[in-house]
Design a protein around this motif. Structure first.
Motif, PDB file in Angstrom:
ATOM      1  N   TYR A  87       0.969  -1.282   0.001  1.00  0.00           N
ATOM      2  CA  TYR A  87       0.289   0.101   0.019  1.00  0.00           C
ATOM      3  C   TYR A  87       0.844   1.322  -0.103  1.00  0.00           C
ATOM      4  CZ  TYR A  87      -4.137  -2.644   0.894  1.00  0.00           C
ATOM      5  OH  TYR A  87      -5.030  -3.563   0.579  1.00  0.00           O
ATOM      6  N   ASP A  88       0.323   2.241  -0.609  1.00  0.00           N
ATOM      7  CA  ASP A  88       1.126   3.614  -0.862  1.00  0.00           C
ATOM      8  C   ASP A  88       0.489   4.578   0.503  1.00  0.00           C
ATOM      9  OD1 ASP A  88       2.468   3.170  -3.451  1.00  0.00           O
ATOM     10  OD2 ASP A  88       0.318   3.166  -4.105  1.00  0.00           O
ATOM     11  N   ALA A  89      -0.667   4.467   0.917  1.00  0.00           N
ATOM     12  CA  ALA A  89      -1.086   5.395   1.751  1.00  0.00           C
ATOM     13  C   ALA A  89      -2.403   4.751   2.602  1.00  0.00           C
ATOM     14  CB  ALA A  89      -1.581   6.565   0.956  1.00  0.00           C
ATOM     15  N   ILE A  90      -2.709   5.351   3.702  1.00  0.00           N
ATOM     16  CA  ILE A  90      -3.830   4.998   4.266  1.00  0.00           C
ATOM     17  C   ILE A  90      -4.897   6.153   3.989  1.00  0.00           C
ATOM     18  CG2 ILE A  90      -2.951   3.499   6.001  1.00  0.00           C
ATOM     19  CD1 ILE A  90      -3.777   6.633   7.243  1.00  0.00           C
ATOM     20  N   GLU A  91      -6.125   5.847   4.392  1.00  0.00           N
ATOM     21  CA  GLU A  91      -7.348   6.801   4.357  1.00  0.00           C
ATOM     22  C   GLU A  91      -8.129   6.706   5.600  1.00  0.00           C
ATOM     23  OE1 GLU A  91     -10.089   7.802   0.729  1.00  0.00           O
ATOM     24  OE2 GLU A  91     -11.224   6.473   2.009  1.00  0.00           O
ATOM     25  N   PRO A  92      -7.675   7.530   6.567  1.00  0.00           N
ATOM     26  CA  PRO A  92      -8.304   7.466   7.769  1.00  0.00           C
ATOM     27  C   PRO A  92      -9.739   8.097   7.894  1.00  0.00           C
ATOM     28  CG  PRO A  92      -6.791   9.236   7.813  1.00  0.00           C
ATOM     29  CD  PRO A  92      -6.692   8.531   6.432  1.00  0.00           C
ATOM     30  N   TRP A  93     -10.351   7.652   9.061  1.00  0.00           N
ATOM     31  CA  TRP A  93     -11.489   8.360   9.337  1.00  0.00           C
ATOM     32  C   TRP A  93     -11.613   8.760  10.746  1.00  0.00           C
ATOM     33  CZ3 TRP A  93     -10.484   4.079  11.848  1.00  0.00           C
ATOM     34  CH2 TRP A  93     -11.280   3.894  12.971  1.00  0.00           C
ATOM     35  N   LEU A  94     -12.371   9.554  11.129  1.00  0.00           N
ATOM     36  CA  LEU A  94     -12.396  10.152  12.526  1.00  0.00           C
ATOM     37  C   LEU A  94     -13.129   9.181  13.295  1.00  0.00           C
ATOM     38  CD1 LEU A  94     -12.037  13.197  13.704  1.00  0.00           C
ATOM     39  CD2 LEU A  94     -14.707  13.390  13.802  1.00  0.00           C
ATOM     40  N   PRO A  95     -12.433   8.671  14.313  1.00  0.00           N
ATOM     41  CA  PRO A  95     -11.651   9.623  15.138  1.00  0.00           C
ATOM     42  C   PRO A  95     -10.049   9.080  15.072  1.00  0.00           C
ATOM     43  CG  PRO A  95     -12.412   8.026  16.620  1.00  0.00           C
ATOM     44  CD  PRO A  95     -12.966   7.712  15.237  1.00  0.00           C
ATOM     45  N   ALA A  96      -9.645   8.409  14.194  1.00  0.00           N
ATOM     46  CA  ALA A  96      -8.337   7.796  14.109  1.00  0.00           C
ATOM     47  C   ALA A  96      -7.356   8.806  14.224  1.00  0.00           C
ATOM     48  CB  ALA A  96      -8.214   6.893  12.753  1.00  0.00           C
ATOM     49  N   TYR A  97      -7.362  10.107  13.700  1.00  0.00           N
ATOM     50  CA  TYR A  97      -6.180  11.061  13.283  1.00  0.00           C
ATOM     51  C   TYR A  97      -6.520  12.221  14.581  1.00  0.00           C
ATOM     52  CZ  TYR A  97      -9.991  12.861  10.662  1.00  0.00           C
ATOM     53  OH  TYR A  97     -11.200  13.478  10.231  1.00  0.00           O
ATOM     54  N   GLU A  98      -7.687  12.251  15.216  1.00  0.00           N
ATOM     55  CA  GLU A  98      -8.263  13.227  15.806  1.00  0.00           C
ATOM     56  C   GLU A  98      -7.518  13.732  17.200  1.00  0.00           C
ATOM     57  OE1 GLU A  98     -12.401  15.336  17.115  1.00  0.00           O
ATOM     58  OE2 GLU A  98     -12.258  13.101  17.461  1.00  0.00           O
ATOM     59  N   ALA A  99      -7.016  12.737  17.930  1.00  0.00           N
ATOM     60  CA  ALA A  99      -6.302  12.847  19.461  1.00  0.00           C
ATOM     61  C   ALA A  99      -5.084  13.719  19.045  1.00  0.00           C
ATOM     62  CB  ALA A  99      -5.967  11.550  19.966  1.00  0.00           C
TER      63      ALA A  99
END
Length: 251
Positions: free
Chosen positions: A30-42
């Motif tokens: 994989y080249d990248a990830i596509e996160p969703w909230l709340p994975a990146y929020e903290a």
């Protein structure tokens, strides 16, 4: 063209810690990830450091529609921190939906306003579909037509699995919105009525005729494809089977 292939991190929400999966996803190709909230929020900075350490990028991320309306600058800052160019609102809760064309036109206008605000930051707004956008309204139109009708600046992440489950034709939708599609989610579905894993499968293991869709995919503006499964029993098996199949198609 070789697509950038992202892994939608929502697929792994039941298998924390998510950041521990990054090296495995990179090793799978994989080249990248596509996160969703709340994975990146903290802590978006810490999340970015974990991506960088694994050699992964983040091109776009899912965010709440309310964030685009009420907290645009916060999400613009998150995008710039993650190195993402695309803000992707993915959903309208069922209790908030109104079965009229005017409601969906207003949503399209809201997204257009968000896109206008995002432009000076070098960011773009992208809508992600589920199945409800393809259910005909009383006037015979479909919500997706109004959502994407407000402005050409609003782009599209087409989820082929949900299109299929809605009874629509992914081939027709790829052709219709070719110049607006920024991401193609190659989500696959088992035959309708399948209960295992909520009826979702790894890409290539379901009922969607991907070899027939690939020529149409290549006619779109998309540079990114995404693997997603809403409820896999084994996230790694899903991730591996999906990217291996995508690469077998020359993507």
């Amino acid at each position: 063209m070789r697509y950038q292939i992202s892994y939608q991190l929502y697929s792994s929400r039941n298998f924390p810690p998510l950041e521990a999966q990054f090296p495995t996803l990179k090793a799978l190709g994989y080249d990248a990830i596509e996160p969703w909230l709340p994975a990146y929020e903290a802590d978006a900075k810490s999340f970015r450091r974990a991506l960088d350490a694994a050699g992964l990028a983040c091109h776009g991320f899912h965010m709440p529609l309310s964030g685009l309306i009420d907290e645009p600058n916060r999400f613009f800052d998150i995008a710039l921190t993650l190195g993402a160019r695309f803000l992707i609102p993915p959903f309208v809760p069922e209790e908030e939906r109104v079965n009229t064309s005017d409601f969906w036109k207003r949503l399209g206008e809201t997204l257009a306003t968000g896109a206008e605000r995002a432009r000076p930051h070098g960011l773009k707004v992208v809508w992600h579909n589920h199945n409800f956008e393809y259910v005909s309204l009383p006037d015979g139109s479909r919500p997706i037509e109004h959502i994407l009708g407000g402005s050409d600046e609003v782009l599209f992440e087409i989820d082929c699995g949900w299109v299929t489950r809605a009874g629509a034709n992914p081939a027709a939708e790829l052709a219709r919105y070719a110049d607006r599609i920024a991401f193609i989610q190659m989500k696959d579905t088992a035959p309708l009525g399948t209960r295992n894993d909520d009826g979702w499968t790894a890409t290539g293991d379901g009922i969607i005729d991907w070899p027939a869709l690939v020529p149409l995919m290549r006619l779109t503006a998309a540079e990114h494809i995404v693997a997603e499964h809403d409820n896999p029993a084994d996230w790694k098996r899903f991730a591996e089977r999906s990217i291996n199949y995508m690469r077998s198609l020359g993507l």
